[in-house]
Scaffold this motif. Structure first.
Motif, PDB file in Angstrom:
ATOM      1  N   ASP A  27       0.806  -1.209   0.000  1.00 20.48           N
ATOM      2  CA  ASP A  27       0.000   0.000   0.000  1.00 20.48           C
ATOM      3  C   ASP A  27       0.846   1.268   0.000  1.00 20.48           C
ATOM      4  O   ASP A  27       1.911   1.326   0.599  1.00 20.48           O
ATOM      5  CB  ASP A  27      -0.887   0.061   1.244  1.00 20.48           C
ATOM      6  N   ALA A  28       0.322   2.256  -0.686  1.00 20.91           N
ATOM      7  CA  ALA A  28       0.778   3.634  -0.523  1.00 20.91           C
ATOM      8  C   ALA A  28      -0.190   4.240   0.478  1.00 20.91           C
ATOM      9  O   ALA A  28      -1.397   4.248   0.241  1.00 20.91           O
ATOM     10  CB  ALA A  28       0.711   4.374  -1.854  1.00 20.91           C
ATOM     11  N   GLN A  29       0.304   4.696   1.617  1.00 23.45           N
ATOM     12  CA  GLN A  29      -0.574   5.249   2.648  1.00 23.45           C
ATOM     13  C   GLN A  29      -0.195   6.688   2.943  1.00 23.45           C
ATOM     14  O   GLN A  29       0.986   7.023   2.993  1.00 23.45           O
ATOM     15  CB  GLN A  29      -0.481   4.431   3.938  1.00 23.45           C
ATOM     16  N   LEU A  30      -1.209   7.508   3.134  1.00 24.51           N
ATOM     17  CA  LEU A  30      -1.002   8.904   3.485  1.00 24.51           C
ATOM     18  C   LEU A  30      -1.668   9.171   4.827  1.00 24.51           C
ATOM     19  O   LEU A  30      -2.865   8.951   4.992  1.00 24.51           O
ATOM     20  CB  LEU A  30      -1.589   9.830   2.422  1.00 24.51           C
ATOM     21  N   GLU A  31      -0.851   9.631   5.770  1.00 27.16           N
ATOM     22  CA  GLU A  31      -1.336   9.968   7.102  1.00 27.16           C
ATOM     23  C   GLU A  31      -1.088  11.449   7.338  1.00 27.16           C
ATOM     24  O   GLU A  31       0.023  11.936   7.114  1.00 27.16           O
ATOM     25  CB  GLU A  31      -0.609   9.124   8.144  1.00 27.16           C
ATOM     26  N   ILE A  32      -2.126  12.166   7.772  1.00 35.81           N
ATOM     27  CA  ILE A  32      -2.022  13.596   8.055  1.00 35.81           C
ATOM     28  C   ILE A  32      -2.062  13.783   9.564  1.00 35.81           C
ATOM     29  O   ILE A  32      -2.917  13.214  10.240  1.00 35.81           O
ATOM     30  CB  ILE A  32      -3.178  14.389   7.413  1.00 35.81           C
ATOM     31  N   CYS A  33      -1.137  14.590  10.079  1.00 34.09           N
ATOM     32  CA  CYS A  33      -1.074  14.873  11.514  1.00 34.09           C
ATOM     33  C   CYS A  33      -1.228  16.377  11.729  1.00 34.09           C
ATOM     34  O   CYS A  33      -0.686  17.177  10.974  1.00 34.09           O
ATOM     35  CB  CYS A  33       0.258  14.429  12.092  1.00 34.09           C
ATOM     36  N   SER A  34      -1.952  16.723  12.779  1.00 32.15           N
ATOM     37  CA  SER A  34      -2.059  18.121  13.190  1.00 32.15           C
ATOM     38  C   SER A  34      -0.991  18.381  14.242  1.00 32.15           C
ATOM     39  O   SER A  34      -0.912  17.671  15.243  1.00 32.15           O
ATOM     40  CB  SER A  34      -3.458  18.395  13.758  1.00 32.15           C
ATOM     41  N   ALA A  35      -0.148  19.356  14.000  1.00 37.26           N
ATOM     42  CA  ALA A  35       0.972  19.645  14.905  1.00 37.26           C
ATOM     43  C   ALA A  35       0.483  19.896  16.329  1.00 37.26           C
ATOM     44  O   ALA A  35      -0.544  20.548  16.534  1.00 37.26           O
ATOM     45  CB  ALA A  35       1.754  20.850  14.393  1.00 37.26           C
ATOM     46  N   LYS A  36       1.225  19.365  17.295  1.00 39.77           N
ATOM     47  CA  LYS A  36       0.857  19.503  18.708  1.00 39.77           C
ATOM     48  C   LYS A  36       0.855  20.949  19.168  1.00 39.77           C
ATOM     49  O   LYS A  36       0.098  21.328  20.049  1.00 39.77           O
ATOM     50  CB  LYS A  36       1.832  18.710  19.584  1.00 39.77           C
ATOM     51  N   ASP A  37       1.732  21.772  18.563  1.00 41.27           N
ATOM     52  CA  ASP A  37       1.854  23.156  19.025  1.00 41.27           C
ATOM     53  C   ASP A  37       0.775  24.082  18.458  1.00 41.27           C
ATOM     54  O   ASP A  37       0.747  25.265  18.768  1.00 41.27           O
ATOM     55  CB  ASP A  37       3.244  23.706  18.706  1.00 41.27           C
ATOM     56  N   LYS A  38      -0.116  23.556  17.629  1.00 37.28           N
ATOM     57  CA  LYS A  38      -1.225  24.357  17.095  1.00 37.28           C
ATOM     58  C   LYS A  38      -2.389  24.266  18.070  1.00 37.28           C
ATOM     59  O   LYS A  38      -2.620  23.239  18.692  1.00 37.28           O
ATOM     60  CB  LYS A  38      -1.667  23.845  15.719  1.00 37.28           C
ATOM     61  N   ASN A  39      -3.154  25.336  18.208  1.00 40.84           N
ATOM     62  CA  ASN A  39      -4.284  25.298  19.128  1.00 40.84           C
ATOM     63  C   ASN A  39      -5.618  25.144  18.410  1.00 40.84           C
ATOM     64  O   ASN A  39      -6.663  25.323  19.007  1.00 40.84           O
ATOM     65  CB  ASN A  39      -4.289  26.550  20.025  1.00 40.84           C
ATOM     66  N   THR A  40      -5.564  24.831  17.106  1.00 36.52           N
ATOM     67  CA  THR A  40      -6.789  24.639  16.329  1.00 36.52           C
ATOM     68  C   THR A  40      -6.697  23.349  15.526  1.00 36.52           C
ATOM     69  O   THR A  40      -5.612  22.899  15.168  1.00 36.52           O
ATOM     70  CB  THR A  40      -7.021  25.823  15.361  1.00 36.52           C
ATOM     71  N   LEU A  52      -2.336  21.662  -1.502  1.00 32.13           N
ATOM     72  CA  LEU A  52      -1.155  20.806  -1.424  1.00 32.13           C
ATOM     73  C   LEU A  52      -1.306  19.631  -2.372  1.00 32.13           C
ATOM     74  O   LEU A  52      -2.418  19.129  -2.585  1.00 32.13           O
ATOM     75  CB  LEU A  52      -0.950  20.255  -0.009  1.00 32.13           C
ATOM     76  N   TYR A  53      -0.174  19.176  -2.919  1.00 27.74           N
ATOM     77  CA  TYR A  53      -0.149  17.992  -3.786  1.00 27.74           C
ATOM     78  C   TYR A  53       0.981  17.082  -3.300  1.00 27.74           C
ATOM     79  O   TYR A  53       2.061  17.558  -2.942  1.00 27.74           O
ATOM     80  CB  TYR A  53       0.107  18.373  -5.245  1.00 27.74           C
ATOM     81  N   ILE A  54       0.705  15.776  -3.312  1.00 31.78           N
ATOM     82  CA  ILE A  54       1.695  14.768  -2.942  1.00 31.78           C
ATOM     83  C   ILE A  54       1.509  13.574  -3.866  1.00 31.78           C
ATOM     84  O   ILE A  54       0.375  13.194  -4.158  1.00 31.78           O
ATOM     85  CB  ILE A  54       1.502  14.272  -1.496  1.00 31.78           C
ATOM     86  N   PHE A  55       2.604  12.974  -4.319  1.00 24.41           N
ATOM     87  CA  PHE A  55       2.521  11.653  -4.947  1.00 24.41           C
ATOM     88  C   PHE A  55       3.181  10.683  -3.975  1.00 24.41           C
ATOM     89  O   PHE A  55       4.380  10.764  -3.727  1.00 24.41           O
ATOM     90  CB  PHE A  55       3.212  11.578  -6.313  1.00 24.41           C
ATOM     91  N   VAL A  56       2.366   9.787  -3.406  1.00 22.74           N
ATOM     92  CA  VAL A  56       2.862   8.802  -2.445  1.00 22.74           C
ATOM     93  C   VAL A  56       3.216   7.534  -3.222  1.00 22.74           C
ATOM     94  O   VAL A  56       2.361   6.940  -3.872  1.00 22.74           O
ATOM     95  CB  VAL A  56       1.821   8.498  -1.359  1.00 22.74           C
ATOM     96  N   GLU A  57       4.477   7.140  -3.163  1.00 22.37           N
ATOM     97  CA  GLU A  57       4.940   5.964  -3.897  1.00 22.37           C
ATOM     98  C   GLU A  57       4.419   4.666  -3.284  1.00 22.37           C
ATOM     99  O   GLU A  57       4.092   4.616  -2.084  1.00 22.37           O
ATOM    100  CB  GLU A  57       6.473   5.904  -3.892  1.00 22.37           C
ATOM    101  N   ARG A  58       4.400   3.628  -4.107  1.00 27.04           N
ATOM    102  CA  ARG A  58       4.054   2.289  -3.639  1.00 27.04           C
ATOM    103  C   ARG A  58       5.016   1.888  -2.519  1.00 27.04           C
ATOM    104  O   ARG A  58       6.173   2.311  -2.494  1.00 27.04           O
ATOM    105  CB  ARG A  58       4.181   1.319  -4.815  1.00 27.04           C
ATOM    106  N   ASN A  59       4.526   1.083  -1.587  1.00 20.96           N
ATOM    107  CA  ASN A  59       5.328   0.616  -0.444  1.00 20.96           C
ATOM    108  C   ASN A  59       5.781   1.751   0.464  1.00 20.96           C
ATOM    109  O   ASN A  59       6.800   1.640   1.129  1.00 20.96           O
ATOM    110  CB  ASN A  59       6.560  -0.177  -0.894  1.00 20.96           C
ATOM    111  N   THR A  60       5.042   2.853   0.479  1.00 20.58           N
ATOM    112  CA  THR A  60       5.438   4.002   1.286  1.00 20.58           C
ATOM    113  C   THR A  60       4.310   4.379   2.241  1.00 20.58           C
ATOM    114  O   THR A  60       3.162   4.475   1.831  1.00 20.58           O
ATOM    115  CB  THR A  60       5.749   5.221   0.391  1.00 20.58           C
ATOM    116  N   GLN A  61       4.657   4.592   3.485  1.00 22.82           N
ATOM    117  CA  GLN A  61       3.728   5.136   4.459  1.00 22.82           C
ATOM    118  C   GLN A  61       4.189   6.563   4.732  1.00 22.82           C
ATOM    119  O   GLN A  61       5.154   6.778   5.465  1.00 22.82           O
ATOM    120  CB  GLN A  61       3.694   4.292   5.722  1.00 22.82           C
ATOM    121  N   PHE A  62       3.517   7.495   4.092  1.00 22.65           N
ATOM    122  CA  PHE A  62       3.919   8.905   4.141  1.00 22.65           C
ATOM    123  C   PHE A  62       3.143   9.620   5.239  1.00 22.65           C
ATOM    124  O   PHE A  62       1.920   9.584   5.256  1.00 22.65           O
ATOM    125  CB  PHE A  62       3.674   9.558   2.786  1.00 22.65           C
ATOM    126  N   LYS A  63       3.860  10.259   6.152  1.00 22.89           N
ATOM    127  CA  LYS A  63       3.228  11.017   7.235  1.00 22.89           C
ATOM    128  C   LYS A  63       3.542  12.490   7.030  1.00 22.89           C
ATOM    129  O   LYS A  63       4.710  12.860   6.899  1.00 22.89           O
ATOM    130  CB  LYS A  63       3.736  10.558   8.595  1.00 22.89           C
TER     131      LYS A  63
END
Length: 143
Positions: free
Chosen positions: A4-17, A129-140
């Motif tokens: 799988d190519a997986q895309l994970e989005i994280c909200s930065a801890k230092d943001k208050n929203t 934003l645009y990203i190309f997530v490669e096969r066998n990649t877990q992109f965070k």
């Protein structure tokens, strides 16, 4: 799946929203017989939290609309625009408009360009934003 190519989005801890995320990505479910494009939203991702927003068996081009929830309403995040070829597994600033709804949505169209034609009750939203997530990649991606 292992490839799988997986895309994970994280909200930065230092943001208050919280982050508000919508995605448009290629769907290779019928590959190599055909494919389509899927628009999905909205994920609300609280500060310090991560959410998987896409997983496919082969590489995946992804467009993201990134906004921050504020006390005056959602504000669009701004990124420097990228000019030139896009390296894989790297997020770059873009400006594309695709159709979304204010409430959660999941819309499949045969081509990317068809996500620019809005049905009744939908509106055009900036995808920045645009990203190309490669096969066998877990992109965070932390925003």
């Amino acid at each position: 799946m292992a490839n799988d190519a997986q895309l994970e989005i994280c909200s930065a801890k230092d943001k208050n929203t919280a982050l508000l995320i919508a995605v448009v990505h290629r769907n290779y479910a019928l590959y190599p017989l055909g494919d389509s494009w899927i628009a999905r939203g909205w994920w609300t991702i609280q500060p310090g939290v991560c959410q998987t927003v896409g997983a496919l068996a082969i590489g995946m081009p992804v467009y993201l609309s990134v906004r921050r929830s504020t006390n005056i309403g959602p504000l669009v995040n701004h990124y420097d625009l990228h000019n030139g070829p896009v390296p894989n597994n790297t997020s770059v600033g873009i400006e594309r408009f695709f159709c979304v709804q204010p409430q959660p949505f999941d819309r499949v169209r045969p081509s990317l360009i068809e996500h620019g034609t809005c049905p009744s009750g939908w509106h055009k939203q900036l995808f920045n934003l645009y990203i190309f997530v490669e096969r066998n990649t877990q992109f965070k991606l932390t925003l």
